[in-house]
Structures are given as C-alpha cells and as structure tokens.
Design an enzyme around this catalytic site. Structure first.
Site, PDB file in Angstrom:
ATOM      1  N   GLY A  14       0.836  -1.207   0.000  1.00 49.43           N
ATOM      2  CA  GLY A  14       0.000   0.000   0.000  1.00 49.43           C
ATOM      3  C   GLY A  14       0.865   1.249   0.000  1.00 49.43           C
ATOM      4  O   GLY A  14       1.858   1.314   0.726  1.00 49.43           O
ATOM      5  N   ARG A  24      13.461   9.947  -3.250  1.00 52.65           N
ATOM      6  CA  ARG A  24      14.329  11.117  -3.510  1.00 52.65           C
ATOM      7  C   ARG A  24      15.610  11.033  -2.666  1.00 52.65           C
ATOM      8  O   ARG A  24      16.722  11.273  -3.151  1.00 52.65           O
ATOM      9  CB  ARG A  24      13.535  12.377  -3.173  1.00 52.65           C
ATOM     10  CG  ARG A  24      14.310  13.681  -3.198  1.00 52.65           C
ATOM     11  CD  ARG A  24      13.324  14.768  -2.790  1.00 52.65           C
ATOM     12  NE  ARG A  24      13.877  16.101  -2.778  1.00 52.65           N
ATOM     13  CZ  ARG A  24      14.401  16.671  -1.693  1.00 52.65           C
ATOM     14  NH1 ARG A  24      14.483  15.996  -0.567  1.00 52.65           N
ATOM     15  NH2 ARG A  24      14.853  17.915  -1.759  1.00 52.65           N
ATOM     16  N   ARG A  75       1.087  -5.126  -5.289  1.00 53.08           N
ATOM     17  CA  ARG A  75       1.273  -6.320  -4.463  1.00 53.08           C
ATOM     18  C   ARG A  75       1.410  -7.474  -5.454  1.00 53.08           C
ATOM     19  O   ARG A  75       0.429  -7.884  -6.048  1.00 53.08           O
ATOM     20  CB  ARG A  75       0.082  -6.512  -3.529  1.00 53.08           C
ATOM     21  CG  ARG A  75      -0.033  -5.392  -2.493  1.00 53.08           C
ATOM     22  CD  ARG A  75      -1.177  -5.616  -1.525  1.00 53.08           C
ATOM     23  NE  ARG A  75      -1.119  -4.639  -0.438  1.00 53.08           N
ATOM     24  CZ  ARG A  75      -2.074  -3.739  -0.188  1.00 53.08           C
ATOM     25  NH1 ARG A  75      -3.140  -3.688  -0.925  1.00 53.08           N
ATOM     26  NH2 ARG A  75      -1.939  -2.903   0.820  1.00 53.08           N
ATOM     27  N   ASP A 106       5.494  -4.972   5.925  1.00 53.09           N
ATOM     28  CA  ASP A 106       6.104  -6.258   6.283  1.00 53.09           C
ATOM     29  C   ASP A 106       6.020  -7.304   5.168  1.00 53.09           C
ATOM     30  O   ASP A 106       6.925  -8.120   5.017  1.00 53.09           O
ATOM     31  CB  ASP A 106       5.568  -6.794   7.619  1.00 53.09           C
ATOM     32  CG  ASP A 106       4.063  -6.940   7.625  1.00 53.09           C
ATOM     33  OD1 ASP A 106       3.412  -6.528   6.637  1.00 53.09           O
ATOM     34  OD2 ASP A 106       3.526  -7.458   8.620  1.00 53.09           O
ATOM     35  N   THR A 129       4.270   2.660   5.548  1.00 46.57           N
ATOM     36  CA  THR A 129       2.858   2.254   5.648  1.00 46.57           C
ATOM     37  C   THR A 129       2.148   3.189   6.619  1.00 46.57           C
ATOM     38  O   THR A 129       2.734   3.586   7.624  1.00 46.57           O
ATOM     39  CB  THR A 129       2.682   0.799   6.143  1.00 46.57           C
ATOM     40  OG1 THR A 129       1.322   0.619   6.569  1.00 46.57           O
ATOM     41  CG2 THR A 129       3.578   0.443   7.305  1.00 46.57           C
ATOM     42  N   ILE A 130       0.902   3.511   6.293  1.00 47.61           N
ATOM     43  CA  ILE A 130       0.162   4.407   7.197  1.00 47.61           C
ATOM     44  C   ILE A 130      -0.246   3.687   8.484  1.00 47.61           C
ATOM     45  O   ILE A 130      -0.668   4.314   9.441  1.00 47.61           O
ATOM     46  CB  ILE A 130      -1.105   4.995   6.529  1.00 47.61           C
ATOM     47  CG1 ILE A 130      -2.120   3.891   6.188  1.00 47.61           C
ATOM     48  CG2 ILE A 130      -0.750   5.822   5.302  1.00 47.61           C
ATOM     49  CD1 ILE A 130      -3.523   4.425   5.929  1.00 47.61           C
ATOM     50  N   ASP A 131      -0.117   2.333   8.491  1.00 47.45           N
ATOM     51  CA  ASP A 131      -0.612   1.563   9.637  1.00 47.45           C
ATOM     52  C   ASP A 131       0.300   1.627  10.867  1.00 47.45           C
ATOM     53  O   ASP A 131      -0.141   1.333  11.978  1.00 47.45           O
ATOM     54  CB  ASP A 131      -0.788   0.083   9.244  1.00 47.45           C
ATOM     55  CG  ASP A 131      -1.731  -0.103   8.073  1.00 47.45           C
ATOM     56  OD1 ASP A 131      -2.597   0.772   7.869  1.00 47.45           O
ATOM     57  OD2 ASP A 131      -1.601  -1.113   7.352  1.00 47.45           O
ATOM     58  N   ASP A 133       2.433  -0.421  11.749  1.00 47.30           N
ATOM     59  CA  ASP A 133       2.384  -1.731  12.408  1.00 47.30           C
ATOM     60  C   ASP A 133       3.663  -2.542  12.212  1.00 47.30           C
ATOM     61  O   ASP A 133       3.627  -3.752  12.092  1.00 47.30           O
ATOM     62  CB  ASP A 133       1.162  -2.520  11.883  1.00 47.30           C
ATOM     63  CG  ASP A 133       1.220  -2.731  10.372  1.00 47.30           C
ATOM     64  OD1 ASP A 133       2.045  -2.078   9.703  1.00 47.30           O
ATOM     65  OD2 ASP A 133       0.450  -3.557   9.861  1.00 47.30           O
ATOM     66  N   GLY A 174      -5.829   0.891   9.257  1.00 49.83           N
ATOM     67  CA  GLY A 174      -4.798   0.421  10.184  1.00 49.83           C
ATOM     68  C   GLY A 174      -4.599  -1.087  10.116  1.00 49.83           C
ATOM     69  O   GLY A 174      -3.859  -1.636  10.906  1.00 49.83           O
ATOM     70  N   ARG A 175      -5.323  -1.722   9.213  1.00 51.83           N
ATOM     71  CA  ARG A 175      -5.256  -3.192   9.088  1.00 51.83           C
ATOM     72  C   ARG A 175      -5.551  -3.820  10.453  1.00 51.83           C
ATOM     73  O   ARG A 175      -6.605  -3.562  11.002  1.00 51.83           O
ATOM     74  CB  ARG A 175      -3.884  -3.606   8.553  1.00 51.83           C
ATOM     75  CG  ARG A 175      -3.977  -4.751   7.610  1.00 51.83           C
ATOM     76  CD  ARG A 175      -2.717  -5.002   6.829  1.00 51.83           C
ATOM     77  NE  ARG A 175      -1.496  -4.915   7.590  1.00 51.83           N
ATOM     78  CZ  ARG A 175      -0.367  -5.511   7.242  1.00 51.83           C
ATOM     79  NH1 ARG A 175      -0.332  -6.243   6.160  1.00 51.83           N
ATOM     80  NH2 ARG A 175       0.716  -5.381   7.944  1.00 51.83           N
ATOM     81  N   ALA A 190     -12.162  12.043  20.669  1.00 56.88           N
ATOM     82  CA  ALA A 190     -13.253  11.057  20.567  1.00 56.88           C
ATOM     83  C   ALA A 190     -13.777  10.661  21.946  1.00 56.88           C
ATOM     84  O   ALA A 190     -13.025  10.605  22.918  1.00 56.88           O
ATOM     85  CB  ALA A 190     -12.762   9.823  19.832  1.00 56.88           C
ATOM     86  N   GLU A 226     -10.372  -0.291  11.757  1.00 57.10           N
ATOM     87  CA  GLU A 226     -10.976  -1.283  10.848  1.00 57.10           C
ATOM     88  C   GLU A 226     -10.753  -2.709  11.326  1.00 57.10           C
ATOM     89  O   GLU A 226     -11.523  -3.609  10.996  1.00 57.10           O
ATOM     90  CB  GLU A 226     -10.454  -1.110   9.408  1.00 57.10           C
ATOM     91  CG  GLU A 226      -8.978  -1.384   9.243  1.00 57.10           C
ATOM     92  CD  GLU A 226      -8.524  -1.327   7.789  1.00 57.10           C
ATOM     93  OE1 GLU A 226      -9.352  -1.517   6.898  1.00 57.10           O
ATOM     94  OE2 GLU A 226      -7.325  -1.071   7.565  1.00 57.10           O
ATOM     95  N   GLN A 259      -7.243   8.438   3.537  1.00 59.56           N
ATOM     96  CA  GLN A 259      -6.178   8.412   4.556  1.00 59.56           C
ATOM     97  C   GLN A 259      -4.810   8.105   3.959  1.00 59.56           C
ATOM     98  O   GLN A 259      -3.784   8.295   4.599  1.00 59.56           O
ATOM     99  CB  GLN A 259      -6.490   7.346   5.615  1.00 59.56           C
ATOM    100  CG  GLN A 259      -7.743   7.646   6.404  1.00 59.56           C
ATOM    101  CD  GLN A 259      -8.294   6.416   7.109  1.00 59.56           C
ATOM    102  OE1 GLN A 259      -7.992   6.190   8.265  1.00 59.56           O
ATOM    103  NE2 GLN A 259      -9.086   5.620   6.425  1.00 59.56           N
TER     104      GLN A 259
HETATM  105  O1  F6P Z   1      -1.684  -1.161   4.755  1.00 54.95           O
HETATM  106  C1  F6P Z   1      -2.243   0.042   4.371  1.00 54.95           C
HETATM  107  C2  F6P Z   1      -3.741  -0.094   4.196  1.00 54.95           C
HETATM  108  O2  F6P Z   1      -4.254   1.166   3.794  1.00 54.95           O
HETATM  109  C3  F6P Z   1      -4.509  -0.639   5.392  1.00 54.95           C
HETATM  110  O3  F6P Z   1      -4.739   0.342   6.372  1.00 54.95           O
HETATM  111  C4  F6P Z   1      -5.754  -1.163   4.736  1.00 54.95           C
HETATM  112  O4  F6P Z   1      -6.295  -2.211   5.517  1.00 54.95           O
HETATM  113  C5  F6P Z   1      -5.255  -1.675   3.406  1.00 54.95           C
HETATM  114  O5  F6P Z   1      -4.019  -1.025   3.163  1.00 54.95           O
HETATM  115  C6  F6P Z   1      -6.173  -1.406   2.249  1.00 54.95           C
HETATM  116  O6  F6P Z   1      -5.655  -2.042   1.142  1.00 54.95           O
HETATM  117  P1  F6P Z   1      -6.088  -1.742  -0.370  1.00 54.95           P
HETATM  118  O7  F6P Z   1      -5.465  -0.438  -0.769  1.00 54.95           O
HETATM  119  O8  F6P Z   1      -5.561  -2.884  -1.122  1.00 54.95           O
HETATM  120  O9  F6P Z   1      -7.568  -1.628  -0.379  1.00 54.95           O
END
Ligand code: F6P
Length: 328
Positions: A14, A24, A75, A106, A129-131, A133, A174-175, A190, A226, A259
């Site tokens: 992603g 860069r 991917r 990962d 990665t935005i997650d 993780d 956030g996977r 929140a 999520e 996001q």
């Molecule tokens: O790993 C980044 C992410 O945006 C996760 O937060 C999300 O679960 C997943 O990728 C979404 O994947 P795709 O872009 O394949 O829908």
C-alpha cells in the site's frame, strides 16, 4: 566499503505519503556517493517485467511534497513464486544493479528477505505504511500524515455532529493495528475509541454511550479501527446501538483511502530523508537484510527478520488510559 555501483529502489504494498521523499533521498544519497540508481516501477512486479528507469538527482525534483509514489506500487503475486523471483533477479543483474532498497511494509520485507536468501542479493528496507504496524521502528513513513488527515476529518465531522446532536461511528484504517485509531481518537477528542488491541463488547459499548448521555454529552464521536472486533463492522455497530436505543441519531463515516493520500507532513518528509540516507550508506558499508527505523529519535537498523516477525505490539498501553481519562 563494498563494490556496489548501482542501487535499485522500489516501492511496494500500500502506498504511503512520504514514499516519494524516501525515493528522492535514496537517489540523492546514492548520487552523492557516486553510485548509480535504477528506479523499479510497480514494486516487485516491475522487477519481474523489466520495468526499470535510470534515476539521477534531477529525476526526483519536485517530489518531496507529493503523496503517493511516482514509481507506483503493487502487491505482486508472481514474486511469491520461485520462478518470479528468479526472473526478477536475472533482470536486476542484467540491468547492472547490485543492491536493492525496498520501501514498503512487512509483506514487502518478507519478499526482500527471501530474495536475499535465494540469491545473496544485498537488500535494505525502509518502512512505509500508514498503519505504523512494523516492529523495530517507532514510526513508519506516512503514519504521521495519515494521522493528521484523520484528525482533520474528525474535526469536520465534530462540527456537524454537535450541530445535530448526533453520534458518529468513524472507521479508520490500520489493518490489524490500532495506532491510527487510538492516536487520532485522542487528537480528535473522541468519546470512545475501539481498537483491536483492547477487546470490548457490544454491551460495554452501549453502556458507555448511555453513561455519556447521562453526563449530558449531546454528541458522540466513536472512532473505530478497521481491525476492531467489537462488531462485524461500523454499520453493524450502528445497527446494534440503534436497536438498543432508537432515540439516538447515528451516522457512519468510513474514511477509506483518503487516509492514504495527500502531501506528507514535514515530519514524514524529514523522516523519509533520514531513512533514505541511512539505507544507502548502510548498503555501502556492506550491510544487508536490515530495516531502517527510528527509535528514541535516532535512526537505526533492525534485522529484517525481526521486523517481519515482530514481537509484542509497540502500542503504548498508557495511551489507552489517557484516552479514557480524556473522554470523561
Ligand atoms: O496497509 C495500508 C492499508 O491502507 C490498510 O490500512 C488497509 O487495511 C489496506 O491497506 C487497504 O488495502 P487496499 O489499498 O488494497 O484496499
């Protein structure tokens, strides 16, 4: 020092804001050390399909502020096969590359490690990665930008939620990890944050909403990761809460891929620049099979294997307590 003369660079998995800034940095650090650079389009798939482009210091101009990845990302299913990896290796060698920087998550690092184990090709990972993780780095590239995007969205939703005395379930990416949800939830004020790292039940959720209501809270912002398992998804959560109390006026917002986009924050740009320098200079020092990370504001290296396998979640449990205190 090694005999490396040409470094290949790719983005995989992603996309995340800051990936362009990292490319860069890899390019300019290489040029600084008189090393050539080969850009690989579409991640590992591009390696298999010979989709390369030479890069120099000027090819990466006007990129530091751009979201996404100009090298594109994918991917690759083919790279999971030994035949795919062999083809990729042959193409890379034919193009004259003798080391590889992989910017991704990962899954991308698992591929990089396998590639090294099969062909002895030097590899270095940069976590993008935005997650957030990934084990072995406090921050991944893109996480800070995504966090700010989410907080901006929550602020906007709060305006309309409070104008109508409504409750909002906001689903955040956030996977399987709750970093984005927990931190954006605290930053966005929140009333409740649901994350996979802290299991809660539907009954608990309803009772907390009831308590908030009795305290005089007229609107409620509930941030849901999520990967959270309290309900099947945000729509199910809405249905359940509505059923328990039909007086609540509830709406759902799934923030989705918004996001992942946007100009990287200054934090991500600087982090990308620091990580790119470390990745290239580590390869030139003869190191391989590491991921560059940031820990205690120092850029360091973690073995790829460790970054992939992970350990305990690096999510600070104190943040969960802070979120609870802030939402009384
Ligand atoms: O790993 C980044 C992410 O945006 C996760 O937060 C999300 O679960 C997943 O990728 C979404 O994947 P795709 O872009 O394949 O829908």
């Amino acid at each position: 020092m090694t005999n490396i003369k040409k470094i290949a660079v790719l983005t995989s998995g992603g996309d995340a804001p800051g990936m362009n800034a990292a490319i860069r940095s890899v390019v300019r650090t290489s040029v600084y050390h008189n090393i050539e650079v080969l850009g690989v389009y579409r991640g590992y798939q591009g390696m298999i399909e010979n989709d390369f482009t030479p890069l120099d210091a000027r090819s990466v101009r006007n990129l530091i502020n751009r979201g996404g990845t100009f090298l594109k990302s994918a991917r690759s299913k083919d790279f999971r096969t030994p035949e795919g990896r062999k083809k990729a290796y042959e193409n890379l060698v034919a193009a004259g590359a003798d080391a590889l920087v992989v910017i991704g998550g990962d899954g991308s690092f698992t591929g990089a490690l396998l590639f090294n184990q099969e062909f002895g090709f030097p590899v270095m990972g940069i976590p993008g990665t935005i997650d957030n993780d990934i084990y072995g780095t406090t921050y991944t590239l893109g996480y800070d930008t995504a966090l700010n995007t989410v907080v901006e969205a929550i602020d906007k939703i709060r305006d309309t939620a409070s104008s109508h005395n409504r409750m909002f379930f906001i689903e955040v990416m956030g996977r399987d990890a709750g970093f984005l949800a927990l931190n954006s939830g605290i930053g966005g004020g929140a009333e409740k944050i649901l994350i996979p790292e802290q299991h809660s039940t539907l009954e608990e959720l309803v009772s907390e909403i009831e308590i908030n209501h009795n305290k005089g809270k007229m609107s409620n912002i509930i941030v849901v990761a999520e990967g959270d398992t309290t309900g099947k998804n945000v729509f199910e959560l809405k249905k359940y809460v509505e059923k328990q109390n039909p007086d609540y006026d509830i709406r759902v917002t799934v923030l989705g891929h918004i996001q992942r986009g946007g100009a990287p924050t200054c934090f991500d740009r600087v982090l990308a620049s620091r990580m790119g320098v470390k990745a290239v200079e580590s390869l030139l020092e003869g190191k391989s099979n590491y991921m560059v990370g940031i820990n205690n504001d120092k850029i360091d290296l973690t073995p790829l294997e460790k970054a992939i396998k992970g350990g305990e979640s690096k999510l600070d449990p104190d943040l969960i307590r802070i979120a609870e205190i802030m939402s009384i």
